[in-house]
Design a protein around this motif. Structure first.
Motif, PDB file in Angstrom:
ATOM      1  N   SER A 142      11.422   6.177  -1.073  1.00 35.81           N
ATOM      2  CA  SER A 142      11.072   4.629  -1.473  1.00 35.81           C
ATOM      3  C   SER A 142       9.635   4.705  -2.011  1.00 35.81           C
ATOM      4  N   THR A 143       9.116   5.750  -2.118  1.00 41.43           N
ATOM      5  CA  THR A 143       7.518   5.787  -2.325  1.00 41.43           C
ATOM      6  C   THR A 143       7.648   5.683  -3.793  1.00 41.43           C
ATOM      7  N   ASP A 144       6.561   4.692  -4.549  1.00 37.66           N
ATOM      8  CA  ASP A 144       6.315   4.412  -6.004  1.00 37.66           C
ATOM      9  C   ASP A 144       5.945   5.908  -6.395  1.00 37.66           C
ATOM     10  N   PRO A 145       6.878   6.198  -7.481  1.00 37.28           N
ATOM     11  CA  PRO A 145       6.656   7.581  -8.102  1.00 37.28           C
ATOM     12  C   PRO A 145       5.318   7.480  -8.851  1.00 37.28           C
ATOM     13  N   ASP A 146       4.780   6.399  -9.427  1.00 37.75           N
ATOM     14  CA  ASP A 146       3.461   6.406 -10.041  1.00 37.75           C
ATOM     15  C   ASP A 146       2.390   6.972  -9.030  1.00 37.75           C
ATOM     16  N   ALA A 147       2.411   6.376  -7.853  1.00 42.94           N
ATOM     17  CA  ALA A 147       1.523   6.689  -6.727  1.00 42.94           C
ATOM     18  C   ALA A 147       1.535   8.214  -6.523  1.00 42.94           C
ATOM     19  N   VAL A 148       2.694   8.790  -6.429  1.00 45.72           N
ATOM     20  CA  VAL A 148       2.662  10.170  -6.146  1.00 45.72           C
ATOM     21  C   VAL A 148       2.094  11.069  -7.417  1.00 45.72           C
ATOM     22  N   GLU A 149       2.625  10.279  -8.526  1.00 44.94           N
ATOM     23  CA  GLU A 149       2.058  11.273  -9.872  1.00 44.94           C
ATOM     24  C   GLU A 149       0.322  11.204  -9.702  1.00 44.94           C
ATOM     25  N   ARG A 150      -0.208  10.122  -9.465  1.00 44.22           N
ATOM     26  CA  ARG A 150      -1.684   9.864  -9.370  1.00 44.22           C
ATOM     27  C   ARG A 150      -2.258  10.872  -8.334  1.00 44.22           C
ATOM     28  N   VAL A 151      -1.565  11.022  -7.103  1.00 44.24           N
ATOM     29  CA  VAL A 151      -2.135  12.075  -6.297  1.00 44.24           C
ATOM     30  C   VAL A 151      -1.789  13.522  -6.720  1.00 44.24           C
ATOM     31  N   ALA A 152      -0.819  13.732  -7.248  1.00 39.88           N
ATOM     32  CA  ALA A 152      -0.310  15.036  -7.638  1.00 39.88           C
ATOM     33  C   ALA A 152      -1.434  15.361  -8.855  1.00 39.88           C
ATOM     34  N   ALA A 153      -1.889  14.428  -9.516  1.00 43.93           N
ATOM     35  CA  ALA A 153      -2.922  14.680 -10.855  1.00 43.93           C
ATOM     36  C   ALA A 153      -4.211  15.063 -10.409  1.00 43.93           C
ATOM     37  N   ILE A 154      -4.626  14.547  -9.328  1.00 42.70           N
ATOM     38  CA  ILE A 154      -5.803  15.146  -8.547  1.00 42.70           C
ATOM     39  C   ILE A 154      -5.630  16.450  -8.281  1.00 42.70           C
ATOM     40  N   TRP A 155      -4.709  16.942  -7.304  1.00 42.08           N
ATOM     41  CA  TRP A 155      -4.503  18.308  -7.136  1.00 42.08           C
ATOM     42  C   TRP A 155      -4.434  19.299  -8.093  1.00 42.08           C
ATOM     43  N   ARG A 156      -3.760  18.857  -9.197  1.00 42.36           N
ATOM     44  CA  ARG A 156      -3.506  19.668 -10.293  1.00 42.36           C
ATOM     45  C   ARG A 156      -4.829  19.753 -11.019  1.00 42.36           C
ATOM     46  N   ALA A 157      -5.475  18.885 -11.014  1.00 37.28           N
ATOM     47  CA  ALA A 157      -6.834  18.790 -11.652  1.00 37.28           C
ATOM     48  C   ALA A 157      -7.735  19.793 -11.021  1.00 37.28           C
ATOM     49  N   ALA A 158      -7.711  20.052  -9.595  1.00 38.19           N
ATOM     50  CA  ALA A 158      -8.457  20.841  -8.713  1.00 38.19           C
ATOM     51  C   ALA A 158      -7.919  22.185  -8.752  1.00 38.19           C
ATOM     52  N   GLY A 159      -6.836  22.399  -9.615  1.00 42.58           N
ATOM     53  CA  GLY A 159      -6.536  23.814  -9.829  1.00 42.58           C
ATOM     54  C   GLY A 159      -5.075  24.143  -8.785  1.00 42.58           C
ATOM     55  N   SER A 160      -4.545  23.291  -8.276  1.00 41.08           N
ATOM     56  CA  SER A 160      -3.346  23.637  -7.359  1.00 41.08           C
ATOM     57  C   SER A 160      -1.892  23.440  -8.103  1.00 41.08           C
ATOM     58  N   MET A 161      -1.016  24.135  -7.526  1.00 37.45           N
ATOM     59  CA  MET A 161       0.449  23.735  -8.112  1.00 37.45           C
ATOM     60  C   MET A 161       0.939  23.022  -7.218  1.00 37.45           C
ATOM     61  N   VAL A 204       0.788  -0.993  -0.134  1.00 34.42           N
ATOM     62  CA  VAL A 204       0.186  -0.010   0.002  1.00 34.42           C
ATOM     63  C   VAL A 204       1.091   1.257   0.097  1.00 34.42           C
ATOM     64  N   HIS A 205       0.559   2.336  -0.772  1.00 33.40           N
ATOM     65  CA  HIS A 205       1.449   3.155  -0.827  1.00 33.40           C
ATOM     66  C   HIS A 205       1.038   4.441  -0.357  1.00 33.40           C
ATOM     67  N   LEU A 206       1.840   5.338   0.680  1.00 32.57           N
ATOM     68  CA  LEU A 206       1.617   6.364   1.365  1.00 32.57           C
ATOM     69  C   LEU A 206       2.008   7.609   0.688  1.00 32.57           C
ATOM     70  N   VAL A 207       1.347   8.667   0.367  1.00 31.81           N
ATOM     71  CA  VAL A 207       1.657   9.937  -0.266  1.00 31.81           C
ATOM     72  C   VAL A 207       1.025  10.840   0.504  1.00 31.81           C
ATOM     73  N   PRO A 208       1.708  11.355   1.670  1.00 32.41           N
ATOM     74  CA  PRO A 208       1.325  12.657   2.533  1.00 32.41           C
ATOM     75  C   PRO A 208       1.031  13.756   1.775  1.00 32.41           C
ATOM     76  N   GLY A 209       0.017  14.648   1.923  1.00 24.33           N
ATOM     77  CA  GLY A 209      -0.178  15.844   1.214  1.00 24.33           C
ATOM     78  C   GLY A 209      -0.736  16.857   2.166  1.00 24.33           C
ATOM     79  N   HIS A 210      -0.487  18.069   1.669  1.00 21.67           N
ATOM     80  CA  HIS A 210      -1.119  19.363   2.322  1.00 21.67           C
ATOM     81  C   HIS A 210      -1.477  20.335   1.667  1.00 21.67           C
ATOM     82  N   PRO A 211      -2.642  20.571   1.248  1.00 23.89           N
ATOM     83  CA  PRO A 211      -3.168  21.490   0.527  1.00 23.89           C
ATOM     84  C   PRO A 211      -3.275  23.014   1.154  1.00 23.89           C
ATOM     85  N   ILE A 212      -2.380  24.026   0.714  1.00 26.09           N
ATOM     86  CA  ILE A 212      -2.274  25.166   1.484  1.00 26.09           C
ATOM     87  C   ILE A 212      -3.310  26.061   1.034  1.00 26.09           C
ATOM     88  N   ALA A 213      -4.600  25.911   1.549  1.00 22.61           N
ATOM     89  CA  ALA A 213      -5.768  26.501   1.367  1.00 22.61           C
ATOM     90  C   ALA A 213      -6.830  26.129   2.508  1.00 22.61           C
TER      91      ALA A 213
END
Lengths: 304, 304
Positions: B164-183, B128-137
């Motif tokens: 060691s986190t799977d880069p693809d997991a990071v990218e899929r989380v990043a894709a959601i935030w970018r689609a939501a309008g975030s940098m 299971v992949h853990l990708v911690p995140g923090h939207p500054i909003a």
């Protein structure tokens, strides 16, 4: 703005013949614009100590004329508005005093009210009325370009006349502020300075401090402070971008009340600091719950 | 919003099959709304520890279903978003761990990033992949009614995966935030917690303190603090109206960085305090001039 809309704006009932505004920065130039809009005076003269500001004032064409010395500005005026930083009050009062005709009303817009009594009142000749005032409005911008007529709409304006002041003079000043959209309140000057110490001066002092602390950070943190400012910091930077000279004079002129409120703040901060250090979540949550209520009060008072 | 406008919104390229959002307050419910809008998952399940919030979530009809226990919420999910206060992380991680299928991505929205590593990572099963995140909003409001899809537009979102986190997991989380309008930005969790201590946690601590100081004033001053809040205080009250439990947990979980920054603030405040006391206008003006520059940086960085 169309002529039709212009006509709909309620006009001041008893306009002044000639109003002189001394100090034409953010507040002074906003008041000039508001006064024109509500017909507060048949003629408005502007004067500023800065030649660059005087020139810009002429270009903006918001006054009937720009005076190039302070004596010319107030000569023949029946209303004089002092909108300079507080540190200039004494010199301004001494410069205008010989040129004030009997019956003239002198008012100001300063954020501390004791200086008007201390620095302007003694210079004012017999028969001239002093009505100190403070519009609780403003943005972080400075200079004549930043002013706008709507700045005072829905905001409070506090007048601090002494008991012997002619009530009619107070009323004529109040009428201008009301026409500009403000709610007018009379208050004792000392009481005013105490209230503003906590609602305005202390928040500005803290914002100035914290933004300064951030600018002293290690280089690798500094750029990120700007980038991630949306998380709370930017509200402080807006406050800490206010005019440096105006604020220098506010702190120098309301020293005792500001230091008193700062002392109280230190005590409260120590309590929260300790709660964080020892991991006392209950104290933190209880405090944070309490502070929500005052925000609701502000929203209900329509000052949010 | 009309169907034509809806179609124009860029959709996430590789949507999740089933996303579970644990904690559906201001941030969680805003993310749900944003995820629906950008097609981040074919199905979105919501869960909240509060029964009242779960019921309201159902009434708002922003999720495909409301789960009534946490195991049901995450069962079959390929994305789990933890949007609870930080203090709930350990219990949430332990409750979801047995139900996480291999390949699932777990992320969070917490304002301190060390707790995700400390309280969630150890419970997460292999695969299971853990990708911690923090939207500054965020706004000062709480609860599922206060959320809105546009909250993240133009804002930063910081992800703090370990090496060691799977880069693809990071990218899929990043894709959601970018689609939501975030940098989206990647950062070391400790560095994140230091940056946020000064940009967010310290400003909140100070705002909470000063609003508390004001509520303890003598009665005759208290009403006036609300009335004349437009003079600076109201910016602090907005900040100090933020969710008490969320903020309690932020301070408890970022203790060292917050106390360090508070120590620096004390030093700087002492300098300004002394300048006011002795009437040193030069020090005040120089400091206030310097703080204007950082505001300009924020305006230029379009975070104002």
């Amino acid at each position: 703005m169309s002529a039709a809309v212009e006509t709909a704006i309620p006009q001041v009932q008893r306009p002044f013949a000639r109003a002189a505004v001394i100090g034409t920065g953010h507040i002074g130039s906003s008041l000039i614009r508001a006064m024109r809009r509500v017909g507060a005076a048949r003629e408005i003269i502007g004067f500023d100590a800065s030649e660059a500001v005087r020139q810009r004032l002429g270009e903006l064409a918001i006054v009937d004329s720009v005076a190039h010395d302070i004596a010319t500005a107030v000569g023949g005026a029946d209303l004089v508005v002092v909108a300079t930083p507080l540190g200039a009050y004494k010199a301004v009062a001494e410069a205008i005093a010989p040129h004030l005709a009997p019956g003239t009303i002198v008012t100001d817009t300063g954020s501390v009210k004791r200086p008007a009594m201390r620095d302007i009142a003694p210079a004012i000749p017999q028969g001239v009325h002093l009505v100190p005032g403070h519009p609780i409005a403003g943005t972080e911008n400075s200079g004549p370009d930043s002013g706008f007529a709507e700045l005072f709409q829905g905001r409070w304006c506090i007048l601090t006349p002494i008991a012997s002041t002619d009530p009619d003079a107070v009323e004529r000043v109040a009428a201008i502020w009301r026409a500009a959209g403000s709610m007018v309140e009379l208050m004792d000057p000392d009481h005013h300075d105490q209230v503003l110490a906590i609602t305005s001066h202390l928040p500005h002092l803290i914002a100035y401090t914290i933004v300064g602390t951030a600018t002293d950070l290690e280089e690798h943190l500094k750029a990120e402070v700007i980038r991630y400012s949306a998380s709370g910091f930017r509200d402080f930077t807006r406050i800490a971008a206010s005019d440096p000279v105006m604020w220098r004079d506010i702190f120098l002129n309301n020293r005792d009340a500001v230091l008193e409120m700062l002392g109280r703040l230190y005590e409260d901060l120590a309590i929260l600091q300790r709660a964080i250090r020892v991991g006392d979540g209950e104290t933190l949550e209880a405090h944070f719950t309490r502070t929500r209520a005052i925000r609701r009060g502000i929203v209900e008072a329509k000052q949010a």
